[in-house]
Design an enzyme around this catalytic site. Structure first.
Site, short mmCIF file in Angstrom:
data_model
loop_
_atom_site.label_atom_id
_atom_site.label_comp_id
_atom_site.label_asym_id
_atom_site.label_seq_id
_atom_site.Cartn_x
_atom_site.Cartn_y
_atom_site.Cartn_z
CD GLN A 1 3.27 4.60 2.46
OE1 GLN A 1 3.85 5.58 1.81
NE2 GLN A 1 2.14 4.74 3.11
CE LYS B 1 -4.21 1.96 0.19
NZ LYS B 1 -3.60 2.96 -0.74
CB SER C 1 -5.65 4.89 1.62
OG SER C 1 -5.43 5.92 0.90
CE LYS D 1 4.48 7.17 -1.88
NZ LYS D 1 3.77 7.70 -0.74
CG ASP E 1 3.12 11.01 -2.90
OD1 ASP E 1 3.76 11.91 -3.27
OD2 ASP E 1 3.25 10.52 -1.82
CE LYS F 1 3.91 7.73 5.75
NZ LYS F 1 3.99 8.57 4.54
#
Length: 458
Positions: free
Chosen positions: A124, A103, A390, A139, A179, A127
């Site tokens: 990510q 994701k 999301s 990403k 993004d 996070k």
């Protein structure tokens, strides 16, 4: 005395392990400075956890974590309005799927390289882990620049980009989002091409969608709102409040706009926002509706703000971090605050910095925050609200339900509170009380690392 010696030995062994891994990263990925920076910060932060639990070295966790599971690079040909053929490069890094499907957003910007995508994908992982939701780290993006392009050109590029990307994504495999340079327009074109090629309405394959085709209320606002919610938690933990504080925000895109909106709602005054050409200073407070109109509707430069509000001032090419403020919210791009700018913020009395962009502070700048007791919210914690909502959009798509704005916003507030609490607790547990860089990295790392051990060497 013997116990102290043992702890020192364990720490030294952990430091040596982290150093060996970092040397391998630099040799294997030459010239990828952004990726090196992200890995270096992470490795330095998790040394206390490595020292406490030798199992992570025994299972080669750092070696596995720092190498993507998959890195995809592909050609994206498209035809512009004049009939000329253009070729851009597309990327998708699928970094870690231990706790869920990959994701992470897609970035369309001329600065996008393999190093940029890898640093973003690596960040990510942790996070997404911090959100408490079952999502792995990924990403992607392209060096395509949507600025100045017609809607037809953007559509043709997005269709070409998705023609390749669709081979590698899906609701249970990899779920991209937006993004920098990828907003509602781009997500719409990408989703349309995906649906056409796959012959299925897999709404959960992309997030950040329009409300009419599976999007979530509060997704647009989520990163900016979440940033401010996290900032509030930092301030309250230190006996401070956001009310009445002067705030400088860099950027004027999605994150910046909704950080300004929420900060104003909570009684602060945002006096600066910017774009790549310069910044606007409005001592009465930035008028967020004007910024929305200029950036989201008309796609104009922020300099136009002073035409509408003549009392404001515009500084072409100016440094937003030279403006005195109580709170700084960098929401533009990576490494936008260097050591000199961090010193200027400290000199001008800043009490808190929270990152809305990904890695906007250099390692030297972060050191200066800590040396001067500035409250600091690192990106992987402070800007996790976007990916959190999301994931909530994915949940709604799975059940074919739509939640109210209030419901999503309440979930977002609770997630940001939990991220701050868990990061703070981890920092305290591992001897770095108040250091949210160490706390967020360790809190994010432990969940992923323990899951990787449980799943074996794969």
């Amino acid at each position: 005395m013997a116990q102290t010696s043992t702890i020192q030995n364990d720490t030294k062994a952990a430091e040596e392990y982290a150093a060996r891994v970092f040397e391998t990263i630099k040799q294997r990925n030459p010239g990828e400075t952004e990726f090196h920076q992200a890995v270096e910060e992470f490795l330095n932060s998790v040394i206390p956890a490595l020292a406490k639990e030798p199992k992570y070295e025994a299972n080669g966790i750092l070696e596995q974590l720092t190498e993507p599971e998959r890195l995809i690079s592909f050609r994206v040909p498209w035809v512009d309005d004049s009939g000329a053929v253009n070729v851009n490069r597309g990327y998708r890094v699928q970094f870690n799927s231990a706790i869920g499907p990959y994701k992470g957003g897609l970035r369309f910007h001329p600065s996008v390289t393999g190093s940029i995508v890898k640093f973003l994908g690596f960040e990510q992982i942790f996070k997404n882990s911090l959100t408490g939701l079952p999502i792995g780290g990924g990403k992607g993006g392209s060096d395509f620049d949507p600025k100045g392009k017609s809607d037809a050109e953007v559509m043709r590029f997005c269709q070409s980009f998705m023609t390749e990307l669709q081979k590698h994504i899906g609701p249970d495999t990899d779920v991209p989002a937006g993004d920098i340079g990828v907003g509602g327009r781009e997500i719409g074109y990408l989703f349309g091409q995906y649906k056409r090629l796959r012959g299925a309405y897999d709404a959960g394959t992309l997030t950040g969608k329009g409300l009419s085709y599976g999007g979530s209320l509060a997704r647009t606002e989520a990163t900016g709102y979440g940033l401010v919610y996290f900032t509030v938690e930092m301030l309250e933990a230190a006996g401070e409040t956001i009310r009445g504080k002067k705030i400088v925000v860099s950027g004027s895109g999605n994150v910046a706009i909704y950080a300004i909106e929420k900060a104003h709602e909570l009684g602060a005054k945002v006096i600066v926002c910017s774009d790549s050409a310069g910044f606007v200073y409005d001592k009465e407070g930035i008028k967020v509706e004007t910024v929305k109109q200029l950036k989201e509707v008309e796609r104009k430069r922020i300099s136009e703000y002073v035409i509408i509000h003549p009392s404001a001032e515009y500084y072409a090419g100016g440094d937003v971090w030279s403006v005195p403020c109580d709170i700084a919210l960098p929401c533009a791009t990576q490494n936008e605050i260097n050591a000199d700018q961090a010193r200027a913020l400290v000199k001008n009395g800043v009490i808190a910095v929270a990152e809305g962009a990904n890695m906007p502070s250099t390692l030297e700048a972060v050191d200066i925050y800590h040396e001067n007791k500035v409250l600091f919210g690192p990106a992987k914690a402070a800007n996790a609200g976007g990916v959190a909502v999301s994931a909530l959009e994915m949940a709604q798509n799975s059940t074919r339900m739509s939640w109210t704005f209030q419901t999503v916003d309440e979930h977002l507030q609770n997630i940001m509170k939990d991220i701050h609490k868990n990061s703070s607790n981890a920092a305290s547990e591992y001897g770095a009380s108040g250091n949210l860089v160490i706390g967020s990295n360790i809190a994010g790392f432990l969940k992923v690392a323990d899951t990787m051990i449980a799943q074996g060497i794969i």
